[in-house]
Design a protein around this motif. Structure first.
Motif, PDB file in Angstrom:
ATOM      1  N   TRP A 174       2.965  -5.287  -6.417  1.00 30.61           N
ATOM      2  CA  TRP A 174       4.015  -4.535  -5.730  1.00 30.61           C
ATOM      3  C   TRP A 174       4.006  -4.814  -4.239  1.00 30.61           C
ATOM      4  O   TRP A 174       5.054  -4.806  -3.595  1.00 30.61           O
ATOM      5  CB  TRP A 174       3.880  -3.042  -6.002  1.00 30.61           C
ATOM      6  CG  TRP A 174       4.379  -2.687  -7.366  1.00 30.61           C
ATOM      7  CD1 TRP A 174       3.644  -2.250  -8.417  1.00 30.61           C
ATOM      8  CD2 TRP A 174       5.721  -2.768  -7.835  1.00 30.61           C
ATOM      9  NE1 TRP A 174       4.437  -2.058  -9.505  1.00 30.61           N
ATOM     10  CE2 TRP A 174       5.722  -2.362  -9.180  1.00 30.61           C
ATOM     11  CE3 TRP A 174       6.916  -3.151  -7.256  1.00 30.61           C
ATOM     12  CZ2 TRP A 174       6.872  -2.321  -9.938  1.00 30.61           C
ATOM     13  CZ3 TRP A 174       8.080  -3.098  -8.029  1.00 30.61           C
ATOM     14  CH2 TRP A 174       8.041  -2.692  -9.354  1.00 30.61           C
ATOM     15  N   GLU A 175       2.850  -5.057  -3.663  1.00 27.23           N
ATOM     16  CA  GLU A 175       2.770  -5.384  -2.229  1.00 27.23           C
ATOM     17  C   GLU A 175       3.523  -6.686  -1.941  1.00 27.23           C
ATOM     18  O   GLU A 175       4.287  -6.781  -0.985  1.00 27.23           O
ATOM     19  CB  GLU A 175       1.303  -5.509  -1.821  1.00 27.23           C
ATOM     20  CG  GLU A 175       1.081  -5.678  -0.342  1.00 27.23           C
ATOM     21  CD  GLU A 175       1.247  -4.385   0.427  1.00 27.23           C
ATOM     22  OE1 GLU A 175       1.518  -4.479   1.627  1.00 27.23           O
ATOM     23  OE2 GLU A 175       1.121  -3.304  -0.167  1.00 27.23           O
ATOM     24  N   ARG A 176       3.313  -7.689  -2.798  1.00 33.41           N
ATOM     25  CA  ARG A 176       4.028  -8.964  -2.620  1.00 33.41           C
ATOM     26  C   ARG A 176       5.501  -8.827  -2.992  1.00 33.41           C
ATOM     27  O   ARG A 176       6.368  -9.404  -2.353  1.00 33.41           O
ATOM     28  CB  ARG A 176       3.384 -10.048  -3.476  1.00 33.41           C
ATOM     29  CG  ARG A 176       2.022 -10.497  -2.987  1.00 33.41           C
ATOM     30  CD  ARG A 176       1.540 -11.719  -3.747  1.00 33.41           C
ATOM     31  NE  ARG A 176       1.595 -11.572  -5.203  1.00 33.41           N
ATOM     32  CZ  ARG A 176       0.633 -11.040  -5.949  1.00 33.41           C
ATOM     33  NH1 ARG A 176      -0.486 -10.616  -5.384  1.00 33.41           N
ATOM     34  NH2 ARG A 176       0.764 -10.949  -7.260  1.00 33.41           N
ATOM     35  N   PHE A 177       5.786  -8.053  -4.042  1.00 27.45           N
ATOM     36  CA  PHE A 177       7.148  -7.917  -4.546  1.00 27.45           C
ATOM     37  C   PHE A 177       8.060  -7.225  -3.541  1.00 27.45           C
ATOM     38  O   PHE A 177       9.234  -7.573  -3.411  1.00 27.45           O
ATOM     39  CB  PHE A 177       7.124  -7.131  -5.857  1.00 27.45           C
ATOM     40  CG  PHE A 177       8.466  -6.945  -6.487  1.00 27.45           C
ATOM     41  CD1 PHE A 177       9.055  -7.975  -7.186  1.00 27.45           C
ATOM     42  CD2 PHE A 177       9.142  -5.746  -6.386  1.00 27.45           C
ATOM     43  CE1 PHE A 177      10.286  -7.820  -7.773  1.00 27.45           C
ATOM     44  CE2 PHE A 177      10.372  -5.576  -6.967  1.00 27.45           C
ATOM     45  CZ  PHE A 177      10.948  -6.619  -7.673  1.00 27.45           C
ATOM     46  N   LEU A 178       7.536  -6.249  -2.824  1.00 28.51           N
ATOM     47  CA  LEU A 178       8.359  -5.452  -1.922  1.00 28.51           C
ATOM     48  C   LEU A 178       8.442  -6.006  -0.511  1.00 28.51           C
ATOM     49  O   LEU A 178       8.950  -5.337   0.381  1.00 28.51           O
ATOM     50  CB  LEU A 178       7.836  -4.012  -1.896  1.00 28.51           C
ATOM     51  CG  LEU A 178       7.952  -3.265  -3.223  1.00 28.51           C
ATOM     52  CD1 LEU A 178       7.323  -1.896  -3.125  1.00 28.51           C
ATOM     53  CD2 LEU A 178       9.403  -3.159  -3.657  1.00 28.51           C
ATOM     54  N   GLN A 179       7.955  -7.216  -0.308  1.00 30.56           N
ATOM     55  CA  GLN A 179       8.089  -7.834   1.010  1.00 30.56           C
ATOM     56  C   GLN A 179       9.572  -8.058   1.301  1.00 30.56           C
ATOM     57  O   GLN A 179      10.317  -8.507   0.432  1.00 30.56           O
ATOM     58  CB  GLN A 179       7.346  -9.183   1.061  1.00 30.56           C
ATOM     59  CG  GLN A 179       5.851  -9.059   1.016  1.00 30.56           C
ATOM     60  CD  GLN A 179       5.295  -8.340   2.226  1.00 30.56           C
ATOM     61  OE1 GLN A 179       5.776  -8.513   3.334  1.00 30.56           O
ATOM     62  NE2 GLN A 179       4.301  -7.521   1.997  1.00 30.56           N
ATOM     63  N   PRO A 180      10.033  -7.743   2.506  1.00 28.69           N
ATOM     64  CA  PRO A 180      11.456  -7.925   2.813  1.00 28.69           C
ATOM     65  C   PRO A 180      11.871  -9.386   2.682  1.00 28.69           C
ATOM     66  O   PRO A 180      11.143 -10.293   3.071  1.00 28.69           O
ATOM     67  CB  PRO A 180      11.567  -7.469   4.274  1.00 28.69           C
ATOM     68  CG  PRO A 180      10.370  -6.602   4.501  1.00 28.69           C
ATOM     69  CD  PRO A 180       9.292  -7.124   3.594  1.00 28.69           C
ATOM     70  N   GLY A 181      13.048  -9.588   2.102  1.00 28.52           N
ATOM     71  CA  GLY A 181      13.596 -10.937   1.983  1.00 28.52           C
ATOM     72  C   GLY A 181      13.111 -11.717   0.781  1.00 28.52           C
ATOM     73  O   GLY A 181      13.443 -12.887   0.647  1.00 28.52           O
ATOM     74  N   GLY A 182      12.347 -11.103  -0.108  1.00 26.16           N
ATOM     75  CA  GLY A 182      11.860 -11.823  -1.282  1.00 26.16           C
ATOM     76  C   GLY A 182      12.978 -12.060  -2.293  1.00 26.16           C
ATOM     77  O   GLY A 182      13.914 -11.275  -2.426  1.00 26.16           O
TER      78      GLY A 182
ATOM     79  N   GLN B  77      -8.780  -3.451  -0.510  1.00 30.68           N
ATOM     80  CA  GLN B  77      -9.009  -4.077  -1.812  1.00 30.68           C
ATOM     81  C   GLN B  77      -7.942  -3.543  -2.765  1.00 30.68           C
ATOM     82  O   GLN B  77      -8.034  -2.430  -3.239  1.00 30.68           O
ATOM     83  CB  GLN B  77     -10.411  -3.740  -2.336  1.00 30.68           C
ATOM     84  CG  GLN B  77     -11.540  -4.271  -1.487  1.00 30.68           C
ATOM     85  CD  GLN B  77     -11.594  -5.786  -1.518  1.00 30.68           C
ATOM     86  OE1 GLN B  77     -11.233  -6.413  -2.502  1.00 30.68           O
ATOM     87  NE2 GLN B  77     -12.030  -6.375  -0.419  1.00 30.68           N
ATOM     88  N   LEU B  78      -6.926  -4.353  -3.034  1.00 28.16           N
ATOM     89  CA  LEU B  78      -5.843  -3.931  -3.906  1.00 28.16           C
ATOM     90  C   LEU B  78      -6.109  -4.393  -5.333  1.00 28.16           C
ATOM     91  O   LEU B  78      -6.622  -5.488  -5.551  1.00 28.16           O
ATOM     92  CB  LEU B  78      -4.514  -4.523  -3.426  1.00 28.16           C
ATOM     93  CG  LEU B  78      -4.043  -4.069  -2.048  1.00 28.16           C
ATOM     94  CD1 LEU B  78      -2.768  -4.809  -1.679  1.00 28.16           C
ATOM     95  CD2 LEU B  78      -3.803  -2.582  -2.026  1.00 28.16           C
ATOM     96  N   GLY B  79      -5.727  -3.549  -6.272  1.00 24.18           N
ATOM     97  CA  GLY B  79      -5.803  -3.939  -7.672  1.00 24.18           C
ATOM     98  C   GLY B  79      -4.675  -4.901  -7.998  1.00 24.18           C
ATOM     99  O   GLY B  79      -3.838  -5.244  -7.161  1.00 24.18           O
ATOM    100  N   THR B  80      -4.614  -5.323  -9.239  1.00 20.00           N
ATOM    101  CA  THR B  80      -3.607  -6.316  -9.624  1.00 20.00           C
ATOM    102  C   THR B  80      -2.199  -5.745  -9.532  1.00 20.00           C
ATOM    103  O   THR B  80      -1.290  -6.420  -9.047  1.00 20.00           O
ATOM    104  CB  THR B  80      -3.881  -6.827 -11.048  1.00 20.00           C
ATOM    105  OG1 THR B  80      -3.942  -5.707 -11.926  1.00 20.00           O
ATOM    106  CG2 THR B  80      -5.180  -7.596 -11.114  1.00 20.00           C
ATOM    107  N   VAL B  81      -2.001  -4.524  -9.985  1.00 20.25           N
ATOM    108  CA  VAL B  81      -0.669  -3.924  -9.958  1.00 20.25           C
ATOM    109  C   VAL B  81      -0.248  -3.652  -8.517  1.00 20.25           C
ATOM    110  O   VAL B  81       0.877  -3.959  -8.109  1.00 20.25           O
ATOM    111  CB  VAL B  81      -0.634  -2.635 -10.801  1.00 20.25           C
ATOM    112  CG1 VAL B  81       0.705  -1.942 -10.684  1.00 20.25           C
ATOM    113  CG2 VAL B  81      -0.958  -2.950 -12.252  1.00 20.25           C
ATOM    114  N   ALA B  82      -1.148  -3.084  -7.717  1.00 17.90           N
ATOM    115  CA  ALA B  82      -0.825  -2.789  -6.323  1.00 17.90           C
ATOM    116  C   ALA B  82      -0.564  -4.076  -5.534  1.00 17.90           C
ATOM    117  O   ALA B  82       0.341  -4.122  -4.697  1.00 17.90           O
ATOM    118  CB  ALA B  82      -1.954  -1.992  -5.678  1.00 17.90           C
ATOM    119  N   ALA B  83      -1.337  -5.126  -5.819  1.00 17.66           N
ATOM    120  CA  ALA B  83      -1.118  -6.401  -5.133  1.00 17.66           C
ATOM    121  C   ALA B  83       0.245  -6.993  -5.521  1.00 17.66           C
ATOM    122  O   ALA B  83       0.957  -7.537  -4.674  1.00 17.66           O
ATOM    123  CB  ALA B  83      -2.229  -7.388  -5.478  1.00 17.66           C
TER     124      ALA B  83
END
Length: 128
Positions: A47-55, A39-45
């Motif tokens: 950064w999780e999407r932001f740091l995906q390779p190739g974004g 269960q990720l919070g808004t900020v963690a979610a």
């Protein structure tokens, strides 16, 4: 005597079987470990999407970082060092940037106002 030795052998055999079963139970199956969903919070979610390779955003941030690093190391720092050296080491008086005002002693005329500097007051205590 044979009865107690038989009981002892049976007990040791049972303990060995229990240990073997316990050791087999410690091996993880391919489905284990079973973890609860994260269960990720808004900020963690974010950064999780932001740091995906190739974004796309990740590439743009990296490009901005590389550009700012180049500008800082290759343009701003050398320009500052050259300006500092020229300002404080090459220019000489009276053309230098740093100048000092001339000393004014009692009885001298102040050039800007034309008034004469009054004499210093005497120290009534005379401690010197």
């Amino acid at each position: 005597m044979s009865g107690s030795a038989e009981d002892e052998r049976l007990r040791v055999q049972q303990l060995r079987a229990l240990r073997r079963r316990w050791l087999r139970d410690q091996e993880l199956s391919p489905r284990e470990p079973v973890l609860p969903p994260r269960q990720l919070g808004t900020v963690a979610a974010f950064w999780e999407r932001f740091l995906q390779p190739g974004g796309l955003w990740r590439q743009q941030v990296h490009q901005a970082y590389q550009t700012s690093r180049f500008v800082m190391l290759r343009v701003l720092l050398p320009a500052w060092a050259i300006t500092y050296y020229v300002k404080y080491h090459l220019q000489k008086s009276p053309h230098g940037v740093v100048t000092t005002n001339p000393r004014i002693f009692p009885g001298d005329r102040i050039l800007e106002t034309g008034e004469i500097m009054p004499p210093l007051k005497e120290d009534p205590h005379g401690h010197h």
